[in-house]
Design a protein around this motif. Structure first.
Motif, short mmCIF file in Angstrom:
data_model
loop_
_atom_site.label_atom_id
_atom_site.label_comp_id
_atom_site.label_asym_id
_atom_site.label_seq_id
_atom_site.Cartn_x
_atom_site.Cartn_y
_atom_site.Cartn_z
N THR A 128 -11.27 -3.11 -1.69
CA THR A 128 -10.11 -2.56 -2.40
C THR A 128 -9.06 -2.03 -1.44
O THR A 128 -7.93 -1.76 -1.84
CB THR A 128 -10.53 -1.44 -3.38
N LYS A 129 -9.40 -1.89 -0.16
CA LYS A 129 -8.48 -1.39 0.85
C LYS A 129 -8.16 -2.41 1.93
O LYS A 129 -7.10 -2.36 2.55
CB LYS A 129 -9.07 -0.15 1.54
N CYS A 130 -9.10 -3.32 2.17
CA CYS A 130 -8.98 -4.23 3.30
C CYS A 130 -9.80 -5.49 3.03
O CYS A 130 -10.91 -5.40 2.53
CB CYS A 130 -9.52 -3.50 4.53
N ARG A 131 -9.24 -6.65 3.35
CA ARG A 131 -9.96 -7.92 3.18
C ARG A 131 -10.15 -8.56 4.55
O ARG A 131 -9.21 -8.68 5.33
CB ARG A 131 -9.18 -8.88 2.30
N LEU A 187 -4.21 -2.54 3.22
CA LEU A 187 -3.19 -1.72 2.57
C LEU A 187 -2.91 -0.51 3.46
O LEU A 187 -3.80 -0.05 4.19
CB LEU A 187 -3.70 -1.23 1.21
N PRO A 188 -1.67 0.00 3.42
CA PRO A 188 -1.39 1.20 4.22
C PRO A 188 -2.23 2.38 3.72
O PRO A 188 -2.59 2.42 2.54
CB PRO A 188 0.09 1.45 4.00
N PRO A 189 -2.56 3.31 4.59
CA PRO A 189 -3.34 4.48 4.15
C PRO A 189 -2.58 5.26 3.08
O PRO A 189 -1.35 5.36 3.14
CB PRO A 189 -3.51 5.32 5.42
N ALA A 190 -3.30 5.79 2.12
CA ALA A 190 -2.69 6.60 1.06
C ALA A 190 -2.25 7.94 1.66
O ALA A 190 -2.87 8.48 2.56
CB ALA A 190 -3.69 6.84 -0.05
#
Length: 122
Positions: free
Chosen positions: A101-104, A118-121
């Motif tokens: 969900t954050k990185c593939r 995805l960039p860090p929240a």
């Protein structure tokens, strides 16, 4: 004060034109130099070069039998569409996904793992 700046990343492979073309399309670069042994991709702030090496063996990640050698993390805004585009360009999705969900994690045409993140929240 910096002593230097990153000017180039060179990635080993057995077919430099295939690998360089993949990265040129993936990162929006252009093929700048091409020989039988290496192909360079001009990107906005650096050069990425694919170089043919004798007896090249792709990484065996996540098994460490053959180390991954290089690992690029690419920032994206939409994991699904970035993954679809990367696969369309010649990447393949890794079977092991630690945080999908954050990185593939994918493999480029020469077998090097790279991540779409995805960039860090916050």
């Amino acid at each position: 004060m910096a002593v230097a700046h990153l000017g180039s990343i060179t990635i080993d492979c057995d077919d430099p034109i295939v690998l360089a073309t993949f990265w040129a399309e993936m990162l929006g670069g252009v093929i700048a130099t091409s020989t039988e042994r290496f192909v360079s991709v001009k990107l906005p702030h650096m050069i990425l070069t694919a170089i043919r090496v004798p007896n090249y063996h792709p990484p065996s990640w996540p098994d460490e039998g053959t180390p991954k050698q290089v690992h690029l993390d690419l920032a994206v805004t939409d994991l699904d569409s970035a993954q679809e585009a990367a696969v369309r360009l010649g990447a393949r999705l890794a079977s092991h996904q630690a945080a999908p969900t954050k990185c593939r994690v994918l493999f480029d045409p020469a077998g090097h793992p790279f991540c779409l993140c995805l960039p860090p929240a916050g």
